[in-house]
Enzyme design. Structure first.
Site, PDB file in Angstrom:
ATOM      1  N   SER A 234       0.842  -1.189   0.000  1.00 26.47           N
ATOM      2  CA  SER A 234       0.000   0.000   0.000  1.00 26.47           C
ATOM      3  C   SER A 234       0.886   1.251   0.000  1.00 26.47           C
ATOM      4  CB  SER A 234      -0.973  -0.038   1.177  1.00 26.47           C
ATOM      5  OG  SER A 234      -2.039   0.867   0.972  1.00 26.47           O
ATOM      6  N   HIS A 368      -6.747  -6.709   0.907  1.00 23.07           N
ATOM      7  CA  HIS A 368      -5.651  -5.778   0.662  1.00 23.07           C
ATOM      8  C   HIS A 368      -4.454  -6.157   1.527  1.00 23.07           C
ATOM      9  CE1 HIS A 368      -3.599  -2.193  -0.436  1.00 23.07           C
ATOM     10  NE2 HIS A 368      -3.849  -1.510   0.664  1.00 23.07           N
TER      11      HIS A 368
END
Length: 734
Positions: A234, A368
Site C-alpha cells: 500500500s 488488501h
C-alpha cells in the site's frame, strides 16, 4: 535497475543452455545485479529545469530509453529521470558524506545509525531478526514499516529481516497525529527541504540504514550487503519502490499493491478518472507524500505536461530486480494503470537483455495486503534468485533457479519462443474467394504475410476424422503443412478425434467409431493418429508438436472418455495418443490441451487425473481468451485474467515438470470502434511479452486462433473485412 559502475558487488552469471552462448546472452551476463555505492552517476544529474507551464504536452508515456543506445548510456538516463522525479514530484533526496554517518550495534540485534548534518543528529534504530537456518552473512529483507509478505517466505530461508521505521525520519501518517511540514525529524537536518514530500525523505532514511550496515560490515552485523531487498504494501509499497529506485545497493524491490503514486502511471489514471473510475490519480493522491507543487502544476489535463511518469520510476530499478504485485479488487489502487506502467518499464529490462529481472503479477480474490497463495511461487522465485545467490543469475534462454531446465520430449537447448497462428479455416476461405492484403493494399498470400510482417513462425492445423466437405481432413492438413514448410515454418498438428468440433462443451465420438468398446476405441484413436502422421511423414513433413485432443478439459470421446464419469479411460486415451505419436515421430512434443488457462484448479484436477492413471504428455497447451472468460464472469477484467494465466503457466511447469504453450488466444475485432483493436493489441502484446519473459522460460510460445478470420460470425480474428491485418496483429511485433 541501476546503472553505472563504481564498485560492482556482483555481476550476473549467465546460465547457458546446450546450444551455447549468444552474443546477447554474453552482454546480459555483464549487467550488474547490485552495486556497492549509492548515487552512481550523480554527475549526470540535471541542473536546470523548465518552468512547468513551459513543458511540452506529451499525451503518450515518455520514453524511458530516450537517448539510450546501449547499457553505457543508462547511467546518464537513469540520473536524468531521477532528477525530474525529485524536482517535479517528491523533492530532493540529499546526498550524505560517509563521515556524517556513525553506526553501532546495541546488543546482538539492534542496529543504531546516527546521521549528523548541520550540527543536528537524527537517530535510526532497527531490530534485526536473524534466521534459524543457514550461516552468516545472511541476505536481508527490509520492510518499509512492516513486511506484509507472509513470514514463512522468510522463516524457512537463510534471510534476516528488519523494518525501516519511517516515523524516525518523517512521521506523517494517513490517520492519527503527526507533525506538519517543517517539523519532522528530517527537517531539523535539512530545513531548506521542508517542502519535500515524504517519499524522498523516507528513501533518504532507508539509505542511511544501509550506510550503517556497510559501515559495520558483515562480521558485526552478520548481513551480506550485496543481498538486500526491500518490500512494503500500500503506501509502504510506494515507499519500497522509491527506496529501491533511488538506492542502487538494493538488489531486490518487491512493491506490493503500491497503488497510485507508486507504479501506476499518472496519465493512464487520469484517463480512467475521466471515464468514471474512482482511483488514486494525481489530483486525489495524498500530498503529504509529494511536493504540493506537483498538484498545482500537473492537476487535471496538465498531467500531460509532466516530463516523466511512474513507469520511469520503476525503470530506475534496472538492472536490478523488481517485482510488482497488484490486486484488481480494489479500484482505488489503479492496477490497470500499473499494468500499463509495468509493460512500458519492462522494455528497459528487455533492451538490456535481462527481461527475467522484472515482473508484474496482478491477481484478485483476496484482501488488501494479504498475499494469496497463488502468488507465493513468483515471490519465492524472486527471493531465491536475487537474495539467496551471492551472484544472482540472469537466465535469458535458460531457467531461473528452482525450475527444471529440461523438457520431457523436447530438447533442453530449445530456447526459441514461438509466435504462431492456427489457420485451419484458411483453405476453406481461399476456396470461397477470400483474398488477403497488407496495409498498403497489396494482395499477399496469407501465410507469407503472417510470417514476414508479423513474425509468425509456426502454424497449427486441426485434423478431423471424417469431416463433411473435406475441410480439416488429412489431405487438406497435408496440403497446408506443405505450404508452411515451403516458408520455413514449424507445424503443430491438433487432433480433435471427432468429425467436427471438439471442445469443453462437446467431445463427440466420430461416426465410424460409435458403438465401439473402450478397447476398440483406443485402437481407433491409435490407428487414426498413425494414419495421419504417416501420411505427413511419407511427404517429408515433420511436425514439431502434436496435440492429442483439443481442449480436453472435461475429457474426450464422450461418454467413454468423460473425465468425471470415466477418468481412467480418459487418461487411457491420452496415453494411447502419446504412444501413437511417438511411434511415427519420436522427437515430436506431445501436448495435452485444456481451455481457461487462467483457471489453476482446472489444470491441477485434469492433469492430476492424467498422471494418476498413467497418461503421458510432454507439454501442456492452454487456451487464453479474456473475452470469453468475461462472458461467464463479467466481474473479471482482462489484465487479471492474463495475470492468472501467466501465474498458472509457472505453476503448471513446476507442478508437472513440463513446458507450457498458449496454443489458442484471440481478441475482439470491432471495425466501428478502432480503440477496441488498440486494446486488443495491448493485451496481446502483454501476453506475448510476459509469456516469454515472466515464466522462467517455461512458456514456449503463443498461437493466435484463426487470426485471418474476417469479422462477422467470429469476433476474435485479427483481420478486417477487406482481409487486412488490424492493429491487433502488431501485438506480435517486437
Amino acid at each position: 535497475m541501476k546503472h553505472l559502475f563504481i564498485t560492482l558487488a556482483a555481476y550476473c552469471l549467465l546460465t547457458l543452455n546446450g546450444s551455447g552462448q549468444t552474443i546477447a546472452q554474453d552482454k546480459a551476463a555483464t549487467r550488474p545485479c547490485v552495486y556497492t555505492q549509492e548515487n552512481t552517476g550523480i554527475r549526470y544529474a540535471l541542473k536546470q529545469f523548465a518552468a512547468p507551464e513551459n513543458l511540452p504536452v506529451c499525451i503518450e508515456l515518455p520514453d524511458a530509453l530516450e537517448g539510450v543506445k546501449d547499457f553505457s548510456d543508462w547511467q546518464r538516463r537513469r540520473n536524468e529521470i531521477g532528477s525530474l522525479i525529485q524536482h517535479y514530484g517528491i523533492g530532493t533526496k540529499p546526498a550524505v558524506d560517509p563521515s556524517q554517518v556513525k553506526a553501532r550495534m546495541e546488543g546482538d540485534t539492534m542496529l543504531v545509525v546516527d546521521v549528523t548534518v548541520n550540527g543536528q543528529t537524527l537517530t535510526l534504530q532497527s531490530l534485526i531478526r536473524y534466521p534459524k537456518t543457514g550461516q552468516p552473512p545472511y541476505a536481508l529483507m527490509i520492510g518499509t514499516d512492516m513486511i506484509a509478505l507472509p513470514r514463512h517466505l522468510f522463516d524457512d530461508r537463510p534471510i534476516a529481516t528488519m523494518n525501516f521505521r519511517s516515523a524516525q525520519v518523517n512521521d506523517y501518517k494517513q490517520w492519527g497525529k503527526h507533525h506538519d511540514r517543517g517539523d519532522h525529524p528530517f527537517d531539523r537536518l535539512y530545513p531548506e527541504l521542508k517542502d519535500n514530500g515524504a517519499y524522498s525523505e523516507w528513501a533518504w532514511g532507508m539509505s542511511r540504514l544501509i550506510d550503517g550496515l556497510q559501515q559495520l560490515g558483515p562480521d558485526v552485523t552478520k548481513i551480506d550487503t550485496r543481498r538486500i531487498g526491500v518490500t512494503g504494501c500500500s503506501y509502504a509499497g510506494k515507499m519500497a519502490l522509491y527506496c529501491g529506485a533511488f538506492d542502487e545497493r538494493i538488489a531486490l524491490t518487491i512493491a506490493q499493491e503500491p497503488g497510485g503514486g507508486g507504479a501506476a502511471v499518472w496519465r493512464k489514471s487520469h484517463e480512467l478518472t475521466l471515464a468514471g473510475k474512482n482511483l488514486e490519480d494525481i489530483d486525489k493522491t495524498d500530498y503529504h507524500w509529494f511536493l504540493e507543487s506537483q498538484k498545482d502544476n500537473f492537476h487535471g489535463d496538465s498531467v500531460y505536461r509532466l516530463p516523466y511518469d511512474q513507469h520511469e520510476l520503476c525503470a530506475m530499478v534496472c538492472p536490478r530486480a523488481l517485482l510488482l504485485l497488484g490486486n484488481p479488487d480494489y479500484e482505488w489502487l489503479a492496477d490497470s494503470s500499473m499494468s500499463v506502467s509495468a509493460q512500458a518499464a519492462h522494455k528497459v529490462w528487455e533492451h538490456f537483455g535481462i527481461p527475467d529481472r522484472m515482473a508484474c503479477d496482478i491477481v484478485g480474490g483476496h484482501g488488501h495486503c494479504q498475499l494469496p497463495q497463488s502468488q507465493f511461487p513468483i515471490v519465492q522465485d524472486y527471493i531465491d534468485r536475487f537474495l539467496l545467490t551471492s551472484h544472482p543469475a540472469s537466465t535469458p534462454g535458460g531457467s531461473p533457479s528452482g525450475i527444471p531446465a529440461s523438457t520431457p520430449g523436447g530438447s533442453p537447448s530449445e530456447t526459441d519462443f514461438i509466435k504462431g497462428a492456427d489457420v485451419g479455416f484458411l483453405a476453406g476461405q481461399e476456396r470461397h474467394g477470400v483474398v488477403f492484403h497488407d496495409r498498403t493494399g497489396k494482395e499477399r498470400e496469407c501465410l507469407e504475410l503472417l510470417k514476414n510482417d508479423f513474425q509468425i513462425s509456426a502454424v497449427r492445423l486441426r485434423v478431423w476424422v471424417d469431416p463433411r466437405g473435406g475441410d480439416c481432413d488429412k489431405h487438406q492438413v497435408l496440403a497446408m503443412a506443405q505450404r508452411a514448410k515451403a516458408l520455413g515454418m514449424d507445424i503443430m498438428i491438433d487432433f480433435h478425434y471427432a468429425d467436427s468440433w471438439a471442445d469443453p462443451g462437446k467431445q463427440p465420438v466420430p461416426k465410424a467409431w460409435q458403438g465401439h468398446s473402450y478397447k476398440q476405441m483406443r485402437r481407433d484413436l491409435r490407428d487414426h493418429t498413425i494414419e495421419v502422421l504417416s501420411l505427413l511423414k511419407q511427404n517429408d513433413i515433420t511436425p514439431r508438436w502434436v496435440q492429442v485432443g483439443n481442449e480436453t478439459s472435461n475429457g474426450l470421446l464422450w461418454d467413454m472418455g468423460h473425465i468425471e464419469k470415466h477418468p481412467k479411460q480418459y487418461a487411457g486415451f491420452i496415453r494411447e495418443g502419446y504412444k501413437a505419436v511417438k511411434k511415427i515421430f519420436p522427437e515430436a512434443i506431445v501436448i495435452v490441451h485444456l481451455d481457461r488457462g487462467h483457471n489453476q484448479s482446472l489444470y491441477d484436477y485434469n492433469l492430476g487425473i492424467v498422471k494418476k492413471y498413467g497418461g503421458k504428455f510432454d507439454m501442456v497447451g492452454m487456451s487464453l481468451y479474456p473475452y470469453w472468460a468475461r462472458q461467464d464472469h463479467p466481474e473479471l477484467n482482462p489484465d487479471s485474467i492474463i495475470s492468472d494465466c501467466i501465474r498458472n503457466i509457472r505453476h503448471v511447469s513446476q507442478s508437472f515438470g513440463c513446458d507450457v504453450m498458449i496454443v489458442e488466444t484471440g481478441f475482439e475485432v470491432d471495425e466501428a470502434h478502432p480503440e477496441v483493436m488498440i486494446e486488443g493489441r495491448r493485451q496481446l502484446q502483454r501476453v506475448v511479452s510476459e509469456a516469454r519473459t515472466q515464466t522462467g522460460n517455461r512458456c514456449r510460445g503463443v498461437f493466435y486462433w484463426e487470426p485471418q478470420c474476417l469479422p462477422g460470425g467470429y469476433r476474435l480474428g485479427a483481420f478486417d473485412r477487406q482481409g487486412t491485418p488490424t492493429a491487433i496483429m502488431d501485438g506480435f511485433v517486437e
